[in-house]
Design an enzyme around this catalytic site. Structure first.
Site, PDB file in Angstrom:
ATOM      1  CG  ASP A 122      -0.245  -0.270   2.515  1.00  0.00           C
ATOM      2  OD1 ASP A 122       0.305  -1.367   2.670  1.00  0.00           O
ATOM      3  OD2 ASP A 122      -0.221   0.616   3.382  1.00  0.00           O
ATOM      4  CG  ASN A 123       3.226   2.543   2.616  1.00  0.00           C
ATOM      5  OD1 ASN A 123       2.155   3.151   2.597  1.00  0.00           O
ATOM      6  ND2 ASN A 123       3.777   2.098   3.726  1.00  0.00           N
TER       7      ASN A 123
HETATM    8  P1  AMP Z   1       1.155   3.769   6.924  1.00  0.00           P
HETATM    9  O1  AMP Z   1       1.844   2.704   7.707  1.00  0.00           O
HETATM   10  O2  AMP Z   1       1.440   5.175   7.405  1.00  0.00           O
HETATM   11  O3  AMP Z   1       1.354   3.637   5.455  1.00  0.00           O
HETATM   12  O4  AMP Z   1      -0.399   3.576   7.217  1.00  0.00           O
HETATM   13  C1  AMP Z   1      -1.094   2.385   7.023  1.00  0.00           C
HETATM   14  C2  AMP Z   1      -2.561   2.649   7.020  1.00  0.00           C
HETATM   15  O5  AMP Z   1      -2.981   3.185   8.284  1.00  0.00           O
HETATM   16  C3  AMP Z   1      -3.038   3.632   5.980  1.00  0.00           C
HETATM   17  O6  AMP Z   1      -4.276   3.207   5.510  1.00  0.00           O
HETATM   18  C4  AMP Z   1      -3.135   4.915   6.750  1.00  0.00           C
HETATM   19  O7  AMP Z   1      -4.035   5.834   6.167  1.00  0.00           O
HETATM   20  C5  AMP Z   1      -3.634   4.423   8.107  1.00  0.00           C
HETATM   21  N1  AMP Z   1      -3.277   5.335   9.196  1.00  0.00           N
HETATM   22  C6  AMP Z   1      -2.041   5.607   9.665  1.00  0.00           C
HETATM   23  N2  AMP Z   1      -2.093   6.492  10.667  1.00  0.00           N
HETATM   24  C7  AMP Z   1      -3.404   6.809  10.857  1.00  0.00           C
HETATM   25  C8  AMP Z   1      -4.119   7.651  11.749  1.00  0.00           C
HETATM   26  N3  AMP Z   1      -3.504   8.398  12.672  1.00  0.00           N
HETATM   27  N4  AMP Z   1      -5.458   7.700  11.634  1.00  0.00           N
HETATM   28  C9  AMP Z   1      -6.109   6.970  10.725  1.00  0.00           C
HETATM   29  N5  AMP Z   1      -5.502   6.150   9.859  1.00  0.00           N
HETATM   30  C10 AMP Z   1      -4.168   6.051   9.915  1.00  0.00           C
HETATM   31 MG    MG Z   2       0.803   4.300   3.761  1.00  0.00          MG
END
Ligand code: AMP
Ligand code: MG
Length: 488
Positions: free
Chosen positions: A252-253
């Site tokens: 997803d990244n």
């Molecule tokens: P990441 O690890 O930052 O790529 O995030 C993984 C998933 O978690 C993605 O769908 C982000 O949008 C969600 N996410 C991360 N931090 C938050 C947050 N504080 N509130 C809501 N969703 C989050």
């Molecule tokens: Mg992400």
């Protein structure tokens, strides 16, 4: 150059059916104020930099006030997180206001990151803290300065609203820009639900707008997958060549355009260690520095699987098999360039490997060692002691230097010209964790000047900037063990 209210929205993603996103409005951010503005990214959307002086600027880039043509939405996606498939993720705290078309006809998706909960927030609060917003802001611009494809960062808006992570911090909204934020996981979500028609629609959308050169081809899906594989292979080589570690290479990244996307617990390698893990939340080192190229391939296999009805198996296999040679070709060119070799061949790998091994054994700083090697002299009586003396094991350096000297002599390498070419590819300044940390600590005390200083510094990472000399230093002992994790 345009005023804020003159920005032209041309929202293409919002024209897709609502299976691909949820319409959602940003949650107002209390009493927002501008933390930092990046004039270089503003140019991408024709935004007049003087607009940052407006008293209501922060209202616009916090999501508190929306342009009339904005069609805010959160994108849906799934993803493999640390190897495990999560059937539904999506923008949990990023909201795309729309796409801005600039005078050149380019489209830039404008996303507010940290602008409140969306239907995909799960248990998250939809917010981002100032700390992580500063890290993403600085790193995306540092990567751009290094010539590496990345999402860009326009500004940070802060607020005194508390946000709770390991401890109480304050909220911020980062505005980021990319031609597309579509991820590998944007396809995986429909594959896992067996919704082939949405996979096809999304592939058509991405090809039409981002790979138009394939749009008319009967073979367009294969060409598209192949192009994503090639861009990903090249991006991995570029990361390796500057010692960049992403930290969370979940599908997803992974950008469908081969951009560096979603900066979290990233790190630039300092002391060279192939097994370097930048993310405290990854004790197994799934995403360690030396794993990144093969994780890129693993992630591509997930994308290929999601596209399996559009690209048949032999073609998918062929594309996957072409990844490693593409990666190694880019890696060779980049690493040979870093050593100042002008006509690299596979035969140069042992010299490159031996140099890296030397750095590892002697616990040398990755960035500085390459930069310093630019001073190497080839004349028979040349004094290379200033390079040599950096090594604990000087005899080992002598052995390597003999091979290096021989290789340079082979192509009649000119010392001066080589230094110029090496300095153009070996950065002097990278975003070391301790530098980001200093900017963060000052910002948390209300002084944002260090952010702006670093932004300017990293826009020219290859230039000598004498007044900034100390920013090239490796971290002081006290800052060697800064820990970064997924918490942001
Ligand atoms: P990441 O690890 O930052 O790529 O995030 C993984 C998933 O978690 C993605 O769908 C982000 O949008 C969600 N996410 C991360 N931090 C938050 C947050 N504080 N509130 C809501 N969703 C989050
Ligand atoms: Mg992400």
């Amino acid at each position: 150059m345009r005023k804020i209210h003159q920005l032209t929205f041309a929202n293409r993603y919002a024209r897709l059916p609502e299976h691909f996103y949820s319409r959602v409005r940003p949650t107002p951010l209390p009493a927002p104020y501008l933390v930092s503005f990046n004039a270089s990214a503003a140019k991408l959307i024709d935004l007049d930099a003087a607009e940052a002086q407006r008293p209501d600027f922060a209202e616009h880039f916090s999501g508190n006030r929306l342009p009339p043509d904005a069609e805010p939405l959160a994108m849906l996606y799934a993803g493999h997180q640390f190897g495990q498939f999560v059937p539904q993720l999506g923008d949990g705290r990023a909201i795309m206001l729309g796409e801005i078309r600039n005078h050149a006809g380019e489209h830039w998706e404008l996303q507010l990151k940290g602008s409140g909960v969306t239907p995909y927030s799960r248990r998250g609060d939809g917010r981002a803290v100032l700390r992580s917003s500063i890290r993403e802001y600085l790193c995306s611009e540092a990567m751009h300065g290094l010539g590496i494809p990345t999402s860009r960062a326009l500004c940070i808006v802060g607020s005194d609203e508390p946000v709770y992570r390991e401890y109480a911090e304050t909220a911020a909204v980062l505005t980021r820009l990319a031609p597309s934020h579509v991820r590998f996981g944007s396809f995986e979500v429909f594959a896992s639900r067996g919704q082939q028609e949405h996979i096809t629609s999304l592939a058509d959308f991405v090809i039409t707008h981002h790979y138009p050169e394939f749009a008319e081809s009967p073979d367009k899906y294969r060409l598209f997958l192949q192009a994503v594989a090639q861009r990903t292979a090249k991006l991995m080589a570029q990361w390796q060549a500057v010692g960049f570690c992403h930290g969370v290479m979940n599908t997803d990244n992974m950008s469908i355009l081969g951009l560096t996307l979603d900066y979290g617990p990233f790190g630039f390698m300092e002391t060279f260690d192939p097994g370097y893990i930048c993310n405290h939340s990854d004790p197994q080192g799934r995403y360690a520095y030396d794993q990144q190229p093969q994780v890129g391939l693993w992630n591509l296999a997930c994308l290929a699987h999601a596209l399996s009805k559009l690209v048949d198996e032999p073609m998918r296999d062929e594309i996957m098999e072409s990844y490693a040679p593409t990666y190694y070709q880019h890696y060779l060119n980049l690493m040979a360039g870093k050593l100042g070799l002008t006509n690299p061949s596979m035969a140069d790998f042992p010299l490159i490997e031996a140099w890296l091994e030397l750095l590892q054994r002697n616990q040398m700083d990755f960035t500085l060692s390459f930069r310093k090697l630019g001073d190497f002299k080839t004349a028979p009586d040349a004094d290379n002691s200033r390079i040599r003396d950096q090594f604990v094991d000087r005899e080992a350096f002598d052995v390597w230097a003999q091979d290096y000297h021989a290789r340079l002599s082979n192509e009649n390498s000119d010392d001066q010209a080589r230094k110029v070419s090496m300095d153009a590819v070996n950065p002097k300044y990278v975003l070391r964790n301790y530098l980001a940390q200093q900017a963060i600590e000052q910002a948390e005390r209300g002084d944002y000047s260090e952010i702006d200083r670093l932004l300017a510094l990293f826009s020219k990472p290859f230039d000598e900037q004498p007044e900034m000399e100390r920013y090239a230093e490796p971290p002081p002992e006290s800052a060697r063990h800064i820990v970064v994790s997924c918490s942001s």
